[in-house]
Scaffold this motif. Structure first.
Motif, PDB file in Angstrom:
ATOM      1  N   VAL A 260       2.461 -14.872   4.754  1.00 36.00           N
ATOM      2  CA  VAL A 260       1.471 -13.813   4.535  1.00 36.00           C
ATOM      3  C   VAL A 260       1.966 -12.494   5.114  1.00 36.00           C
ATOM      4  O   VAL A 260       1.835 -11.429   4.498  1.00 36.00           O
ATOM      5  CB  VAL A 260       0.115 -14.213   5.163  1.00 36.00           C
ATOM      6  CG1 VAL A 260      -0.823 -13.018   5.225  1.00 36.00           C
ATOM      7  CG2 VAL A 260      -0.529 -15.337   4.357  1.00 36.00           C
ATOM      8  N   GLY A 261       2.557 -12.553   6.315  1.00 36.28           N
ATOM      9  CA  GLY A 261       3.071 -11.348   6.950  1.00 36.28           C
ATOM     10  C   GLY A 261       4.184 -10.703   6.156  1.00 36.28           C
ATOM     11  O   GLY A 261       4.233  -9.465   6.012  1.00 36.28           O
ATOM     12  N   LEU A 262       5.091 -11.520   5.602  1.00 30.88           N
ATOM     13  CA  LEU A 262       6.166 -10.983   4.769  1.00 30.88           C
ATOM     14  C   LEU A 262       5.616 -10.277   3.533  1.00 30.88           C
ATOM     15  O   LEU A 262       6.026  -9.156   3.200  1.00 30.88           O
ATOM     16  CB  LEU A 262       7.114 -12.113   4.344  1.00 30.88           C
ATOM     17  CG  LEU A 262       8.112 -12.625   5.376  1.00 30.88           C
ATOM     18  CD1 LEU A 262       8.851 -13.843   4.832  1.00 30.88           C
ATOM     19  CD2 LEU A 262       9.106 -11.530   5.748  1.00 30.88           C
ATOM     20  N   PHE A 263       4.684 -10.932   2.863  1.00 28.08           N
ATOM     21  CA  PHE A 263       4.148 -10.378   1.615  1.00 28.08           C
ATOM     22  C   PHE A 263       3.347  -9.108   1.876  1.00 28.08           C
ATOM     23  O   PHE A 263       3.609  -8.054   1.284  1.00 28.08           O
ATOM     24  CB  PHE A 263       3.275 -11.416   0.905  1.00 28.08           C
ATOM     25  CG  PHE A 263       2.680 -10.918  -0.373  1.00 28.08           C
ATOM     26  CD1 PHE A 263       3.420 -10.931  -1.551  1.00 28.08           C
ATOM     27  CD2 PHE A 263       1.387 -10.420  -0.413  1.00 28.08           C
ATOM     28  CE1 PHE A 263       2.880 -10.454  -2.737  1.00 28.08           C
ATOM     29  CE2 PHE A 263       0.836  -9.939  -1.590  1.00 28.08           C
ATOM     30  CZ  PHE A 263       1.585  -9.963  -2.751  1.00 28.08           C
ATOM     31  N   TYR A 264       2.365  -9.198   2.762  1.00 25.93           N
ATOM     32  CA  TYR A 264       1.505  -8.044   3.020  1.00 25.93           C
ATOM     33  C   TYR A 264       2.276  -6.911   3.706  1.00 25.93           C
ATOM     34  O   TYR A 264       2.044  -5.730   3.407  1.00 25.93           O
ATOM     35  CB  TYR A 264       0.308  -8.447   3.884  1.00 25.93           C
ATOM     36  CG  TYR A 264      -0.807  -9.088   3.099  1.00 25.93           C
ATOM     37  CD1 TYR A 264      -1.747  -8.312   2.440  1.00 25.93           C
ATOM     38  CD2 TYR A 264      -0.918 -10.463   3.013  1.00 25.93           C
ATOM     39  CE1 TYR A 264      -2.777  -8.894   1.720  1.00 25.93           C
ATOM     40  CE2 TYR A 264      -1.938 -11.066   2.294  1.00 25.93           C
ATOM     41  CZ  TYR A 264      -2.868 -10.272   1.646  1.00 25.93           C
ATOM     42  OH  TYR A 264      -3.876 -10.850   0.927  1.00 25.93           O
ATOM     43  N   GLY A 265       3.169  -7.270   4.626  1.00 26.33           N
ATOM     44  CA  GLY A 265       3.947  -6.239   5.307  1.00 26.33           C
ATOM     45  C   GLY A 265       4.782  -5.432   4.338  1.00 26.33           C
ATOM     46  O   GLY A 265       4.807  -4.190   4.392  1.00 26.33           O
ATOM     47  N   ALA A 266       5.471  -6.131   3.421  1.00 27.88           N
ATOM     48  CA  ALA A 266       6.305  -5.439   2.435  1.00 27.88           C
ATOM     49  C   ALA A 266       5.450  -4.603   1.487  1.00 27.88           C
ATOM     50  O   ALA A 266       5.794  -3.456   1.167  1.00 27.88           O
ATOM     51  CB  ALA A 266       7.128  -6.458   1.651  1.00 27.88           C
ATOM     52  N   ALA A 267       4.328  -5.162   1.024  1.00 25.44           N
ATOM     53  CA  ALA A 267       3.470  -4.434   0.084  1.00 25.44           C
ATOM     54  C   ALA A 267       2.838  -3.205   0.731  1.00 25.44           C
ATOM     55  O   ALA A 267       2.759  -2.132   0.117  1.00 25.44           O
ATOM     56  CB  ALA A 267       2.386  -5.366  -0.458  1.00 25.44           C
ATOM     57  N   ILE A 268       2.377  -3.336   1.979  1.00 21.10           N
ATOM     58  CA  ILE A 268       1.791  -2.191   2.693  1.00 21.10           C
ATOM     59  C   ILE A 268       2.846  -1.112   2.911  1.00 21.10           C
ATOM     60  O   ILE A 268       2.591   0.083   2.727  1.00 21.10           O
ATOM     61  CB  ILE A 268       1.181  -2.649   4.037  1.00 21.10           C
ATOM     62  CG1 ILE A 268      -0.088  -3.480   3.781  1.00 21.10           C
ATOM     63  CG2 ILE A 268       0.855  -1.463   4.931  1.00 21.10           C
ATOM     64  CD1 ILE A 268      -0.641  -4.160   5.020  1.00 21.10           C
ATOM     65  N   PHE A 269       4.056  -1.529   3.294  1.00 18.51           N
ATOM     66  CA  PHE A 269       5.151  -0.584   3.518  1.00 18.51           C
ATOM     67  C   PHE A 269       5.490   0.171   2.243  1.00 18.51           C
ATOM     68  O   PHE A 269       5.827   1.360   2.279  1.00 18.51           O
ATOM     69  CB  PHE A 269       6.382  -1.341   4.028  1.00 18.51           C
ATOM     70  CG  PHE A 269       7.500  -0.465   4.487  1.00 18.51           C
ATOM     71  CD1 PHE A 269       7.457   0.154   5.727  1.00 18.51           C
ATOM     72  CD2 PHE A 269       8.605  -0.247   3.680  1.00 18.51           C
ATOM     73  CE1 PHE A 269       8.490   0.978   6.157  1.00 18.51           C
ATOM     74  CE2 PHE A 269       9.654   0.562   4.099  1.00 18.51           C
ATOM     75  CZ  PHE A 269       9.588   1.181   5.349  1.00 18.51           C
ATOM     76  N   MET A 270       5.365  -0.500   1.092  1.00 18.90           N
ATOM     77  CA  MET A 270       5.732   0.116  -0.182  1.00 18.90           C
ATOM     78  C   MET A 270       4.634   1.012  -0.734  1.00 18.90           C
ATOM     79  O   MET A 270       4.896   2.124  -1.212  1.00 18.90           O
ATOM     80  CB  MET A 270       6.055  -0.991  -1.205  1.00 18.90           C
ATOM     81  CG  MET A 270       6.582  -0.482  -2.526  1.00 18.90           C
ATOM     82  SD  MET A 270       8.228   0.238  -2.328  1.00 18.90           S
ATOM     83  CE  MET A 270       8.642   0.594  -4.031  1.00 18.90           C
ATOM     84  N   TYR A 271       3.380   0.550  -0.679  1.00 19.83           N
ATOM     85  CA  TYR A 271       2.310   1.221  -1.409  1.00 19.83           C
ATOM     86  C   TYR A 271       1.417   2.124  -0.558  1.00 19.83           C
ATOM     87  O   TYR A 271       0.579   2.833  -1.111  1.00 19.83           O
ATOM     88  CB  TYR A 271       1.443   0.181  -2.124  1.00 19.83           C
ATOM     89  CG  TYR A 271       2.094  -0.341  -3.381  1.00 19.83           C
ATOM     90  CD1 TYR A 271       1.925   0.320  -4.587  1.00 19.83           C
ATOM     91  CD2 TYR A 271       2.906  -1.467  -3.352  1.00 19.83           C
ATOM     92  CE1 TYR A 271       2.544  -0.130  -5.737  1.00 19.83           C
ATOM     93  CE2 TYR A 271       3.528  -1.924  -4.503  1.00 19.83           C
ATOM     94  CZ  TYR A 271       3.344  -1.255  -5.685  1.00 19.83           C
ATOM     95  OH  TYR A 271       3.955  -1.696  -6.826  1.00 19.83           O
ATOM     96  N   MET A 272       1.561   2.104   0.753  1.00 17.58           N
ATOM     97  CA  MET A 272       0.667   2.904   1.572  1.00 17.58           C
ATOM     98  C   MET A 272       1.400   3.991   2.353  1.00 17.58           C
ATOM     99  O   MET A 272       0.918   4.493   3.360  1.00 17.58           O
ATOM    100  CB  MET A 272      -0.129   1.992   2.518  1.00 17.58           C
ATOM    101  CG  MET A 272      -1.014   1.002   1.765  1.00 17.58           C
ATOM    102  SD  MET A 272      -2.229   0.182   2.788  1.00 17.58           S
ATOM    103  CE  MET A 272      -3.342   1.543   3.141  1.00 17.58           C
ATOM    104  N   ARG A 273       2.600   4.349   1.882  1.00 20.76           N
ATOM    105  CA  ARG A 273       3.332   5.480   2.459  1.00 20.76           C
ATOM    106  C   ARG A 273       3.366   6.628   1.461  1.00 20.76           C
ATOM    107  O   ARG A 273       3.429   6.391   0.256  1.00 20.76           O
ATOM    108  CB  ARG A 273       4.773   5.082   2.792  1.00 20.76           C
ATOM    109  CG  ARG A 273       4.948   4.152   3.980  1.00 20.76           C
ATOM    110  CD  ARG A 273       6.436   3.913   4.210  1.00 20.76           C
ATOM    111  NE  ARG A 273       7.087   3.377   3.031  1.00 20.76           N
ATOM    112  CZ  ARG A 273       8.376   3.521   2.742  1.00 20.76           C
ATOM    113  NH1 ARG A 273       9.152   4.226   3.551  1.00 20.76           N
ATOM    114  NH2 ARG A 273       8.905   2.994   1.661  1.00 20.76           N
ATOM    115  N   PRO A 274       3.348   7.869   1.933  1.00 19.57           N
ATOM    116  CA  PRO A 274       3.522   9.012   1.023  1.00 19.57           C
ATOM    117  C   PRO A 274       4.881   8.940   0.342  1.00 19.57           C
ATOM    118  O   PRO A 274       5.848   8.413   0.903  1.00 19.57           O
ATOM    119  CB  PRO A 274       3.429  10.227   1.959  1.00 19.57           C
ATOM    120  CG  PRO A 274       2.732   9.731   3.184  1.00 19.57           C
ATOM    121  CD  PRO A 274       3.097   8.283   3.330  1.00 19.57           C
ATOM    122  N   SER A 275       4.962   9.480  -0.862  1.00 22.30           N
ATOM    123  CA  SER A 275       6.208   9.401  -1.628  1.00 22.30           C
ATOM    124  C   SER A 275       7.368  10.092  -0.917  1.00 22.30           C
ATOM    125  O   SER A 275       8.535   9.735  -1.119  1.00 22.30           O
ATOM    126  CB  SER A 275       6.013  10.018  -3.019  1.00 22.30           C
ATOM    127  OG  SER A 275       5.648  11.386  -2.902  1.00 22.30           O
TER     128      SER A 275
END
Length: 316
Positions: free
Chosen positions: A250-265
């Motif tokens: 869960v940490g791998l999946f959510y961590g990667a997705a949060i890092f990708m989609y919740m940062r400014p471009s």
């Protein structure tokens, strides 16, 4: 700025530059990705067959696991075949419709996994912390409604995101420094202000990433609290091992997705984006069946019975 927007058009096609830049290591890395692809398809496919064939696995937990396995199969089928072809023969293009389909399907599967993992954690919370209420809370109708809600919510979000991002002006930019069409990467190619859309993407991330991950952490906190009160040392160790494995995935999946989609471009870089995307499109579909199911005693027992039947049938 006005001149730029006047010259902006929607490209007929994009060219995906792929995951690797170094040609000498490309065959080895493609082979590793294809191995992961075959492993994910085989493990998830076997899991679905086992759950369908054995009536002892017809429970809410395994119903949700079969849904997760199906999502993993779809996710890796959407990404890996096209990526492998582009890696072996660089310069292949993807049409605008194909790019839109990739965005919609990967967003649907990714969002569905986010929501489903939260549902699965709630299922385990009820089973362990409120066992007397389990069958009344997690009846067949409830499970079907939860699964339908997961698919509907994920596909609706994906449709809205896809339509919006494909309507952005790209000023004839065709090269995408990524191995599949993904929203944060395309936002960087747009020649218009995307701050409003980035805010929408951030809010979506809160709904599909932060809220489900909070539910998961809360559920597992209650589960771990119940486990620590167990009198059996062996049972406690087994439960702790299972929970820790689940939380790692869960940490791998959510961590990667949060890092990708919740940062400014502005904070994104092509190499970072590609490496992070590998985790939730390739790595987790391989790990999920191994961690969640194939280490499970009931699933392994069903697998042994099925293999034994196959051996007996071949002998006679």
């Amino acid at each position: 700025m006005e001149n730029i927007l006047n010259n902006a058009t929607l490209p007929v096609e994009f060219i995906l530059l792929g995951l690797w830049n170094q040609a000498e290591t490309r065959p080895f890395l493609v082979a590793m990705i294809l191995l992961a692809f075959i492993t994910a398809l085989s493990a998830n496919g076997v899991l679905i067959v086992l759950i369908q064939r054995d009536s002892s696995l017809h429970s809410p937990m395994y119903f949700f696991l079969s849904q997760l396995a199906f999502m993993d199969i779809c996710q890796i089928l959407i990404v890996v075949p096209k990526m492998a072809i582009d890696s072996l023969t660089p310069g292949n293009s993807i049409s605008l419709a194909g790019c839109g389909a990739q965005i919609f399907l990967t967003m649907t599967m990714g969002g569905a996994v986010c929501l489903l993992l939260a549902v699965m954690s709630y299922d385990r919370y009820v089973a362990i912390c409120n066992p007397l209420q389990y069958h009344s809370r997690m009846n067949k109708r409830t499970c079907l409604n939860l699964a339908a809600g997961v698919w509907f919510g994920a596909s609706l979000d994906a449709l809205i995101q896809t339509v919006f991002v494909l309507r952005l002006p790209y000023c004839n930019v065709k090269e995408v420094n990524h191995f599949f069409c993904e929203i944060p990467v395309l936002l960087k190619l747009s020649c218009t202000d995307t701050s409003t859309y980035e805010t929408v993407l951030f809010v979506t991330g809160i709904v599909l990433l932060l809220i489900p991950s909070t539910i998961i952490l809360s559920s597992y906190s209650c589960i771990l609290s119940s486990i620590l009160r167990m009198s059996s040392v062996k049972g406690k160790q087994k439960a702790l091992s299972t929970c820790s494995s689940h939380l790692i995935v869960v940490g791998l999946f959510y961590g990667a997705a949060i890092f990708m989609y919740m940062r400014p471009s502005s904070y994104h870089s092509p190499e970072q984006d590609k490496m992070v995307s590998v985790f939730y499109t390739i790595v987790t579909p391989v790990l999920n069946p191994l961690i969640y199911s194939l280490r499970n005693r009931d699933v392994l027992g069903t697998l042994r019975k099925l293999l034994w039947k196959c051996i007996v049938c071949q002998k006679f």
